[in-house]
Design an enzyme around this catalytic site. Structure first.
Site, short mmCIF file in Angstrom:
data_model
loop_
_atom_site.label_atom_id
_atom_site.label_comp_id
_atom_site.label_asym_id
_atom_site.label_seq_id
_atom_site.Cartn_x
_atom_site.Cartn_y
_atom_site.Cartn_z
N HIS A 15 -10.19 1.47 0.21
CA HIS A 15 -10.97 0.61 1.22
C HIS A 15 -12.21 0.18 1.47
O HIS A 15 -12.97 -0.49 2.01
CB HIS A 15 -10.23 0.83 2.69
N GLU A 45 0.70 -1.13 0.12
CA GLU A 45 -0.03 0.05 0.13
C GLU A 45 0.91 1.57 -0.05
O GLU A 45 0.65 2.18 -0.64
CB GLU A 45 -1.08 -0.13 1.15
#
Length: 300
Positions: free
Chosen positions: A191, A158
């Site tokens: 997300h 990420e």
């Protein structure tokens, strides 16, 4: 020393940084949007009957994010200004460099520990920190694929995609401070896909939406901090280690705090306050770009 890590003398000095070259906003934002979609899509390309925590599913996800990490740098190289690519090595643009490395490893990590002073003091008083002195704990952790996912693969993939590859692009279209508030939006919205996972597990839509909105909020807030660290230090390792630490700490357990004896509770609450205030005061000081020989990304 690897040539890809060597400094380019055309960058100037830490005291007289050169302004970043400019690329169109539609280019930088478009690239970041595409990278966000690719990253999330990579988590769903495997057809599996197991849930996300099953070892076979986790291993496949490792393959997916590694492929995305190999693809993402091509966007930086292809769409960055030629002037920027000539000013610094490609590794330096991605935050992979030797200058200031030790400080980039230690200072942001200690600064984040200060932010979590309250929770750390709670763990200290209930002696849960002792487990980290046990070698069996670490051996077991590195044998646990879920631990590796949460503390190694998720942070490294990420941060590499959303910070090391997106920030250099956004920084060529916006000022550093503006860029810090833009890239986390991609990180936070990436997300949202967890809504589908929760619904598939039988969770009610309303509950799934509430949890996902809360997750969107705190991942975006963390993204601000992580992007700030990358822009200020010019190092990928800083946000990566901080991300891993935050994943370990999780959200503060307020319930455990409230179960303490009144005197101890007051002391711990003061630790929370002191840690947060200290973090705010030290943040601009501890992330001075000159400390990390960063004259590429933060020029004001």
């Amino acid at each position: 020393m690897n040539d890809s890590f060597e400094s380019n003398s055309s960058q100037g000095t830490a005291d007289t940084p050169l302004p970043l070259p400019h690329i169109p906003i539609v280019t930088s934002v478009g690239c970041c949007l595409i990278l966000s979609v690719i990253y999330v899509a990579s988590l769903y390309v495997w057809n599996t009957k197991h849930n996300r925590d099953h070892p076979s599913t986790v291993k496949r996800l490792f393959v997916s994010v590694i492929i995305v990490m190999l693809i993402a740098p091509f966007f930086v190289y292809k769409f960055s200004s030629r002037e920027l690519l000539e000013r610094a090595t490609f590794a330096e643009i991605l935050g992979l460099r030797w200058q200031g490395l030790f400080l980039a490893i230690t200072i942001p990590y200690l600064l984040t520990m200060l932010l979590f002073l309250g929770p750390l003091c709670v763990q200290m008083q209930n002696e849960s920190l002792k487990i980290f002195m046990d070698t069996d704990f670490w051996i077991g952790s590195f044998k646990n694929i879920l631990w590796i996912r949460n503390h190694v693969m998720a942070p490294i993939s990420e941060e590499f995609v959303f910070r090391a590859c997106m920030m250099p692009l956004i920084l060529q279209s916006f000022s550093p401070l503006t860029a810090v508030f833009i890239t986390p939006l991609f990180f936070g919205t990436a997300h949202i896909h967890h809504i589908g996972e929760r619904l598939s597990l039988g969770m009610e839509l309303k509950t799934a939406l509430v949890i996902s909105c809360f997750q969107l909020t705190y991942t975006t807030v963390f993204g601000f901090y992580s992007a700030f660290l990358f822009a200020r230090t010019g190092h990928f390792v800083a946000p990566f280690l901080v991300h891993a630490f935050c994943n370990h700490m999780g959200l503060p357990d307020v319930q455990e705090l409230w179960q303490q004896h009144i005197v101890r509770r007051i002391i711990l609450i003061l630790c929370y306050i002191v840690g947060f205030v200290g973090w705010i005061i030290l943040l601009p000081i501890a992330t001075q770009p000159s400390l990390y020989s960063n004259n590429l990304y933060w020029n004001n």
